[in-house]
Design a protein around this motif. Structure first.
Motif, PDB file in Angstrom:
ATOM      1  N   VAL A 131      19.847  12.052 -10.208  1.00  0.00           N
ATOM      2  CA  VAL A 131      20.690  11.650 -11.329  1.00  0.00           C
ATOM      3  C   VAL A 131      20.377  10.139 -11.503  1.00  0.00           C
ATOM      4  CG1 VAL A 131      23.153  11.294 -12.139  1.00  0.00           C
ATOM      5  CG2 VAL A 131      22.484  13.203 -10.698  1.00  0.00           C
ATOM      6  N   TYR A 132      20.150   9.763 -12.695  1.00  0.00           N
ATOM      7  CA  TYR A 132      19.889   8.356 -12.805  1.00  0.00           C
ATOM      8  C   TYR A 132      20.657   7.674 -14.087  1.00  0.00           C
ATOM      9  CZ  TYR A 132      15.796   9.942 -10.782  1.00  0.00           C
ATOM     10  OH  TYR A 132      14.840  10.372  -9.587  1.00  0.00           O
ATOM     11  N   ALA A 133      20.953   6.463 -13.924  1.00  0.00           N
ATOM     12  CA  ALA A 133      21.977   5.873 -15.102  1.00  0.00           C
ATOM     13  C   ALA A 133      21.158   4.542 -15.268  1.00  0.00           C
ATOM     14  CB  ALA A 133      23.424   5.445 -14.527  1.00  0.00           C
ATOM     15  N   LEU A 134      21.161   4.054 -16.650  1.00  0.00           N
ATOM     16  CA  LEU A 134      20.853   2.938 -17.250  1.00  0.00           C
ATOM     17  C   LEU A 134      21.535   2.466 -18.379  1.00  0.00           C
ATOM     18  CD1 LEU A 134      17.283   3.900 -18.530  1.00  0.00           C
ATOM     19  CD2 LEU A 134      18.909   5.486 -17.788  1.00  0.00           C
ATOM     20  N   GLY A 135      20.953   1.209 -18.807  1.00  0.00           N
ATOM     21  CA  GLY A 135      21.556   0.846 -19.983  1.00  0.00           C
ATOM     22  C   GLY A 135      23.257   0.086 -19.720  1.00  0.00           C
ATOM     23  N   ASP A 136      24.089  -0.011 -20.780  1.00  0.00           N
ATOM     24  CA  ASP A 136      25.366  -0.263 -20.649  1.00  0.00           C
ATOM     25  C   ASP A 136      26.292   0.405 -19.525  1.00  0.00           C
ATOM     26  OD1 ASP A 136      24.670  -2.567 -22.286  1.00  0.00           O
ATOM     27  OD2 ASP A 136      25.685  -1.458 -23.992  1.00  0.00           O
TER      28      ASP A 136
ATOM     29  N   TYR B 193      20.925  21.161 -15.410  1.00  0.00           N
ATOM     30  CA  TYR B 193      19.788  20.187 -15.344  1.00  0.00           C
ATOM     31  C   TYR B 193      19.172  20.268 -13.662  1.00  0.00           C
ATOM     32  CZ  TYR B 193      23.228  17.438 -13.043  1.00  0.00           C
ATOM     33  OH  TYR B 193      24.162  16.855 -12.312  1.00  0.00           O
ATOM     34  N   GLU B 194      18.359  19.549 -13.677  1.00  0.00           N
ATOM     35  CA  GLU B 194      17.589  19.240 -12.367  1.00  0.00           C
ATOM     36  C   GLU B 194      17.381  17.801 -12.150  1.00  0.00           C
ATOM     37  OE1 GLU B 194      14.703  22.358 -10.431  1.00  0.00           O
ATOM     38  OE2 GLU B 194      14.769  22.807 -12.686  1.00  0.00           O
ATOM     39  N   VAL B 195      17.313  17.261 -13.145  1.00  0.00           N
ATOM     40  CA  VAL B 195      17.041  15.737 -13.515  1.00  0.00           C
ATOM     41  C   VAL B 195      18.040  15.371 -14.569  1.00  0.00           C
ATOM     42  CG1 VAL B 195      15.780  13.603 -13.983  1.00  0.00           C
ATOM     43  CG2 VAL B 195      14.777  15.516 -12.559  1.00  0.00           C
ATOM     44  N   LEU B 196      19.100  14.426 -14.202  1.00  0.00           N
ATOM     45  CA  LEU B 196      19.979  14.133 -15.323  1.00  0.00           C
ATOM     46  C   LEU B 196      19.829  12.580 -15.603  1.00  0.00           C
ATOM     47  CD1 LEU B 196      22.324  14.520 -17.241  1.00  0.00           C
ATOM     48  CD2 LEU B 196      23.967  14.189 -15.137  1.00  0.00           C
ATOM     49  N   VAL B 197      19.654  12.050 -16.748  1.00  0.00           N
ATOM     50  CA  VAL B 197      19.658  10.653 -17.002  1.00  0.00           C
ATOM     51  C   VAL B 197      20.749  10.315 -18.122  1.00  0.00           C
ATOM     52  CG1 VAL B 197      18.065   8.806 -18.167  1.00  0.00           C
ATOM     53  CG2 VAL B 197      17.081  10.737 -16.936  1.00  0.00           C
ATOM     54  N   LEU B 198      21.539   9.401 -17.469  1.00  0.00           N
ATOM     55  CA  LEU B 198      22.907   9.213 -18.216  1.00  0.00           C
ATOM     56  C   LEU B 198      22.537   7.867 -18.875  1.00  0.00           C
ATOM     57  CD1 LEU B 198      25.795   9.978 -15.856  1.00  0.00           C
ATOM     58  CD2 LEU B 198      24.852  11.315 -17.926  1.00  0.00           C
TER      59      LEU B 198
ATOM     60  N   ASP C 110      18.114   0.087  -6.825  1.00  0.00           N
ATOM     61  CA  ASP C 110      16.981  -0.788  -7.513  1.00  0.00           C
ATOM     62  C   ASP C 110      16.018   0.175  -8.518  1.00  0.00           C
ATOM     63  OD1 ASP C 110      15.491   0.180  -5.553  1.00  0.00           O
ATOM     64  OD2 ASP C 110      15.046  -2.011  -5.022  1.00  0.00           O
ATOM     65  N   THR C 111      16.069   1.479  -7.989  1.00  0.00           N
ATOM     66  CA  THR C 111      15.150   2.382  -8.986  1.00  0.00           C
ATOM     67  C   THR C 111      15.900   3.171 -10.050  1.00  0.00           C
ATOM     68  OG1 THR C 111      15.869   4.318  -7.640  1.00  0.00           O
ATOM     69  CG2 THR C 111      13.860   3.143  -6.739  1.00  0.00           C
ATOM     70  N   LEU C 112      17.174   2.654 -10.324  1.00  0.00           N
ATOM     71  CA  LEU C 112      18.220   3.228 -11.213  1.00  0.00           C
ATOM     72  C   LEU C 112      18.669   4.565 -10.931  1.00  0.00           C
ATOM     73  CD1 LEU C 112      16.130   2.281 -14.387  1.00  0.00           C
ATOM     74  CD2 LEU C 112      17.936   1.043 -13.485  1.00  0.00           C
ATOM     75  N   ALA C 113      18.344   5.107  -9.713  1.00  0.00           N
ATOM     76  CA  ALA C 113      19.253   6.235  -9.164  1.00  0.00           C
ATOM     77  C   ALA C 113      20.760   6.060  -8.617  1.00  0.00           C
ATOM     78  CB  ALA C 113      18.365   6.798  -8.089  1.00  0.00           C
ATOM     79  N   VAL C 114      21.439   7.037  -8.700  1.00  0.00           N
ATOM     80  CA  VAL C 114      22.811   7.165  -8.491  1.00  0.00           C
ATOM     81  C   VAL C 114      22.671   7.387  -7.139  1.00  0.00           C
ATOM     82  CG1 VAL C 114      25.127   7.929  -8.856  1.00  0.00           C
ATOM     83  CG2 VAL C 114      23.650   7.465 -10.590  1.00  0.00           C
ATOM     84  N   PRO C 115      23.139   6.634  -6.008  1.00  0.00           N
ATOM     85  CA  PRO C 115      23.273   6.869  -4.511  1.00  0.00           C
ATOM     86  C   PRO C 115      23.942   8.171  -4.278  1.00  0.00           C
ATOM     87  CG  PRO C 115      23.485   4.462  -4.993  1.00  0.00           C
ATOM     88  CD  PRO C 115      23.494   5.076  -6.267  1.00  0.00           C
ATOM     89  N   GLY C 116      23.509   9.014  -3.573  1.00  0.00           N
ATOM     90  CA  GLY C 116      24.171  10.152  -2.956  1.00  0.00           C
ATOM     91  C   GLY C 116      24.140  11.483  -4.104  1.00  0.00           C
ATOM     92  N   MET C 117      23.752  11.005  -5.118  1.00  0.00           N
ATOM     93  CA  MET C 117      23.497  12.383  -6.452  1.00  0.00           C
ATOM     94  C   MET C 117      22.076  12.184  -6.697  1.00  0.00           C
ATOM     95  SD  MET C 117      26.725  11.722  -8.815  1.00  0.00           S
ATOM     96  CE  MET C 117      28.351  11.921  -8.159  1.00  0.00           C
TER      97      MET C 117
ATOM     98  N   ARG D 254       4.911  14.610 -11.316  1.00  0.00           N
ATOM     99  CA  ARG D 254       3.543  14.971 -11.166  1.00  0.00           C
ATOM    100  C   ARG D 254       2.877  14.838  -9.783  1.00  0.00           C
ATOM    101  NH1 ARG D 254       0.690  12.705 -16.685  1.00  0.00           N
ATOM    102  NH2 ARG D 254       1.012  14.370 -18.212  1.00  0.00           N
ATOM    103  N   ASP D 255       3.132  13.689  -9.006  1.00  0.00           N
ATOM    104  CA  ASP D 255       2.433  13.730  -7.806  1.00  0.00           C
ATOM    105  C   ASP D 255       3.461  13.261  -6.705  1.00  0.00           C
ATOM    106  OD1 ASP D 255       2.436  11.065  -7.960  1.00  0.00           O
ATOM    107  OD2 ASP D 255       0.596  10.603  -9.126  1.00  0.00           O
ATOM    108  N   GLY D 256       4.494  13.378  -6.936  1.00  0.00           N
ATOM    109  CA  GLY D 256       5.443  12.806  -5.816  1.00  0.00           C
ATOM    110  C   GLY D 256       5.454  11.552  -5.295  1.00  0.00           C
ATOM    111  N   SER D 257       5.092  10.747  -6.502  1.00  0.00           N
ATOM    112  CA  SER D 257       5.126   9.227  -6.024  1.00  0.00           C
ATOM    113  C   SER D 257       6.651   8.704  -5.914  1.00  0.00           C
ATOM    114  CB  SER D 257       4.220   8.484  -7.050  1.00  0.00           C
ATOM    115  OG  SER D 257       2.817   8.688  -7.304  1.00  0.00           O
ATOM    116  N   PRO D 258       6.562   7.986  -4.979  1.00  0.00           N
ATOM    117  CA  PRO D 258       8.241   7.198  -4.808  1.00  0.00           C
ATOM    118  C   PRO D 258       8.392   6.590  -6.002  1.00  0.00           C
ATOM    119  CG  PRO D 258       6.742   6.189  -3.509  1.00  0.00           C
ATOM    120  CD  PRO D 258       5.824   7.209  -3.835  1.00  0.00           C
ATOM    121  N   LEU D 259       9.643   6.530  -6.195  1.00  0.00           N
ATOM    122  CA  LEU D 259      10.272   5.854  -7.549  1.00  0.00           C
ATOM    123  C   LEU D 259      10.163   4.312  -7.467  1.00  0.00           C
ATOM    124  CD1 LEU D 259      13.386   7.853  -8.469  1.00  0.00           C
ATOM    125  CD2 LEU D 259      11.233   8.079  -9.625  1.00  0.00           C
ATOM    126  N   ARG D 260       9.634   3.676  -8.568  1.00  0.00           N
ATOM    127  CA  ARG D 260       9.332   2.186  -8.155  1.00  0.00           C
ATOM    128  C   ARG D 260      10.796   1.488  -8.609  1.00  0.00           C
ATOM    129  NH1 ARG D 260       3.377   1.107 -10.955  1.00  0.00           N
ATOM    130  NH2 ARG D 260       2.385   2.616  -9.590  1.00  0.00           N
TER     131      ARG D 260
END
Length: 431
Positions: free
Chosen positions: A306-311, A110-115, A296-303, A346-352
């Motif tokens: 990688v993103y994590a969300l939900g429970d 993966y290059e983007v991982l959503v857990l 606050d963007t749901l990103a895992v710091p230092g990784m 798509r356009d490199g916009s920063p994560l909100r």
């Protein structure tokens, strides 16, 4: 075996390989948003269905069938041609190599991982209790509880020993949160109404249901008024509510509370949850409940990527406290992250940053009885119960499920009948 995803084009501008682990509320919403944008995504889940967990207790208490609250993942996502679904269990995550391992020996880069793998039952350091205190997280759990509940009455009908009969007709529900309250109330209605005229040697309406809460009141996340209302309604249904009562031990056919052993037919666990073991596999910082700390963007710091969300995630709210583990939170997080990732890719916009918009907390206590609270707006009774019904029908995935559940609930409201009273497991009720 290497099941790497294809990229959508050559060169550095190629879309990243995106992997989503978990097809619950959060994972599905992310997949839908990315799929609509035509981005190639692989969704991995160990089950082939999306499960509406808020109504799982109704399957456990014979109110609904499994097919009423579950929908095949492939059916939900079949309109998104860029989304691939893999049935498999993730057994390892190598964040440095950006690769996950699957239970069949396969690997997925993966290059983007959503857990978004959700949560599991927590027995607060007493995992040995799990063998005798059934949790409620999967359809298999619900079928197991339903079979044990119904089989207990069948066994009680056959026995001539009054003490054994009493044990079989006693159920302990541990945990006074929404799940425990809803489970205890539904079991009480099953005994008092649905099964009342079905047996000859026992009186199901005399079955004992113990709701055990270690804290000072039920529904700790609600107001004191809602807690008192829930307790009053449960007691009216015949539920014995025990607050300030910690569980000391759970064994086969027995639960130890307040220094004494209570014989029970079975024990149901609704006392706590912990993050999926995938959180620990990631190797990121976690809270005491095992949830991955995210920004606050749901990103895992230092990784990166990688993103994590939900429970599974510890996501800070406006007050600094983590947002609650609710279906509405997971859906909002999934939609937000999906839209944010599409713009970013798509356009490199920063994560909100994610902002949770609370739509209130609700719990059903029994027929015509529920609580709903949103800020200062607090409703109890029939109106809250009707709002609960409307909201849960709306949140179900699939038009067919919404129709089926609406019809069954309407019929049950008129007759008290429950059509899913099937014993699918026959085990030793001493467990």
């Amino acid at each position: 075996m290497d099941m790497q995803q294809k990229t959508s084009g050559p060169g550095p501008s190629a879309a990243p390989r995106i992997v989503i682990v978990g097809a619950g509320f959060a994972g599905l919403e992310v997949a839908k948003k990315l799929g609509r944008a035509g981005l190639e995504v692989t969704v991995v889940d160990r089950e082939n269905h999306h499960l509406f967990q808020p109504l799982l207790y109704q399957v456990a208490t014979a109110g609904l069938s499994a097919t009423d609250i579950a929908e095949p993942i492939r059916k939900v996502l079949r309109g998104h041609e860029s989304v691939t679904i893999l049935l498999g269990e993730v057994t390892g995550i190598d964040a440095s190599a950006r690769r996950i391992s699957l239970g069949d020996g396969g690997e997925l880069a993966y290059e983007v991982l959503v857990l978004a793998a959700g949560a599991v039952d927590s027995y607060f350091g007493h995992d040995e209790w799990a063998a005798h205190a059934a949790g409620l997280k999967t359809l298999a759990d619900a079928h197991h509880i339903r079979s044990r509940a119904l089989l207990a009455f069948e066994e009680a009908e056959r026995t001539t020993d009054p003490a054994e009969q009493k044990r079989l007709m006693t159920t302990a529900v541990v945990g006074g949160g929404p799940t425990g309250v809803e489970l205890a109330g539904s079991l009480a209605e099953l005994c008092r109404h649905t099964l009342a005229d079905d047996f000859r040697n026992i009186a199901p309406e005399n079955a004992r249901i113990l709701l055990i809460e270690a804290g000072p009141r039920l529904l700790a996340g609600f107001s004191n008024e809602a807690s008192r209302y829930a307790e009053q309604r449960l007691r009216r249904l015949g539920v014995e509510v025990l607050t300030d009562t910690a569980v000391e031990d759970v064994r086969a056919g027995t639960i130890r509370i307040a220094g004494r052993d209570q014989a029970v037919g079975h024990t149901l666990w609704a006392a706590g949850v912990a993050a999926s073991p995938l959180a620990a596999m990631l190797g990121a910082e976690t809270d005491k409940g095992g949830r991955v700390l995210v920004d606050d963007t749901l990103a895992v710091p230092g990784m990166p990527g990688v993103y994590a969300l939900g429970d599974l995630a510890h996501c800070p709210g406006p007050d600094g406290q983590p947002v609650p583990g609710l279906a509405q939170v997971a859906k909002q997080q999934g939609r937000h992250l999906g839209e944010s990732l599409v713009r970013h890719i798509r356009d490199g916009s920063p994560l909100r940053p994610f902002r949770y918009r609370g739509r209130g907390n609700t719990a059903i206590v029994g027929r015509n009885a529920a609580v709903f609270e949103q800020g200062r707006f607090k409703v109890r009774g029939w109106f809250a119960w009707f709002a609960w019904v409307v909201v849960h029908v709306y949140l179900l995935v699939g038009f067919q499920n919404r129709v089926q559940v609406s019809i069954q609930w309407f019929w049950r409201y008129l007759t008290y009948e429950r059509g899913a009273r099937l014993v699918t497991e026959k085990d030793d009720l001493r467990g």
